[in-house]
Design an enzyme around this catalytic site. Structure first.
Site, PDB file in Angstrom:
ATOM      1  CG  ASP A   6      -5.798  -3.195 -25.063  1.00  0.00           C
ATOM      2  OD1 ASP A   6      -4.940  -4.062 -25.328  1.00  0.00           O
ATOM      3  OD2 ASP A   6      -5.588  -2.252 -24.283  1.00  0.00           O
ATOM      4  CG  ASP A   8      -2.475  -5.724 -20.307  1.00  0.00           C
ATOM      5  OD1 ASP A   8      -3.031  -6.603 -19.635  1.00  0.00           O
ATOM      6  OD2 ASP A   8      -1.435  -5.916 -20.952  1.00  0.00           O
ATOM      7  CG  ASP A 137      -5.696   1.347 -22.553  1.00  0.00           C
ATOM      8  OD1 ASP A 137      -5.558   0.367 -23.320  1.00  0.00           O
ATOM      9  OD2 ASP A 137      -4.950   1.540 -21.576  1.00  0.00           O
TER      10      ASP A 137
END
Length: 186
Positions: A6, A8, A137
């Site tokens: 991922d 961000d 996240d």
């Protein structure tokens, strides 16, 4: 092994850049501290009357482009490539995509190099992307398909209630991924 990262919160430090921007724009209103975050979506950690202020920060021109890297992320990305892993950046653009999409490419080019832009996959549904591992996240990832990848949670305060999957950050990534590599050979 195909590893999806991922962008961000995993490669790009969205959280601390947001707090810095909040303090500059709203010095009279204390931002929610990173360690106090409860929701994956940052605006949901703010009172309803402040959510528009939060959204205005992360949708502003230049915000995504100018995010600093998460400490250790760039080095881990390069080391994974050097180890022969097929590493892709798998990111979901914001719903307010006007600035976000182009800026994600610009961020990758600035911090990982022009060639790395060929490794960027932008999708609203990560379950449709093939891979062996997804490091993200977001605590729960759902979509149209049952993903082939195994979700490894990139540690953040808002996902610590998820205890059923491996968890890593850029300080312990080698140990966690070594276990996953061993697991995939079994």
């Amino acid at each position: 092994m195909l590893i999806l990262l991922d962008q961000d919160g995993v490669l790009a430090d969205f959280e601390h850049a947001f707090i810095d921007a909040w303090r500059k724009r709203h010095p009279d209103i204390e931002p929610v501290a990173f360690e106090e975050r409860k929701s994956f979506h940052i605006r949901e950690d703010y009172a309803p009357e402040l959510r528009g202020l939060a959204e205005a920060i992360y949708t502003a021109p230049g915000f995504i482009r100018d995010l600093p890297p998460v400490p250790g992320a760039v080095e881990a990305f390069r080391e994974l490539l050097a180890l022969g892993m097929d590493v892709r950046i798998c990111s979901s653009p914001l719903m307010q995509f006007e600035n976000c999409v182009a800026e994600k490419y610009l961020w990758v080019e600035r911090h990982l190099g022009r060639d790395a832009t060929q490794r960027l996959i932008l999708t609203r549904d990560k379950t449709l992307v093939q891979g062996d591992l997804l490091i993200d996240d977001r605590p729960v990832i759902t979509g149209a398909a049952r993903p082939r990848w195994r979700h490894i949670i990139y540690d953040a305060p808002y996902n610590r209630d998820q205890t059923d999957r491996p968890r890593l950050d850029w300080r312990n990534w080698r140990n966690v991924l070594a276990g996953e590599l061993y697991r995939s050979d079994a």
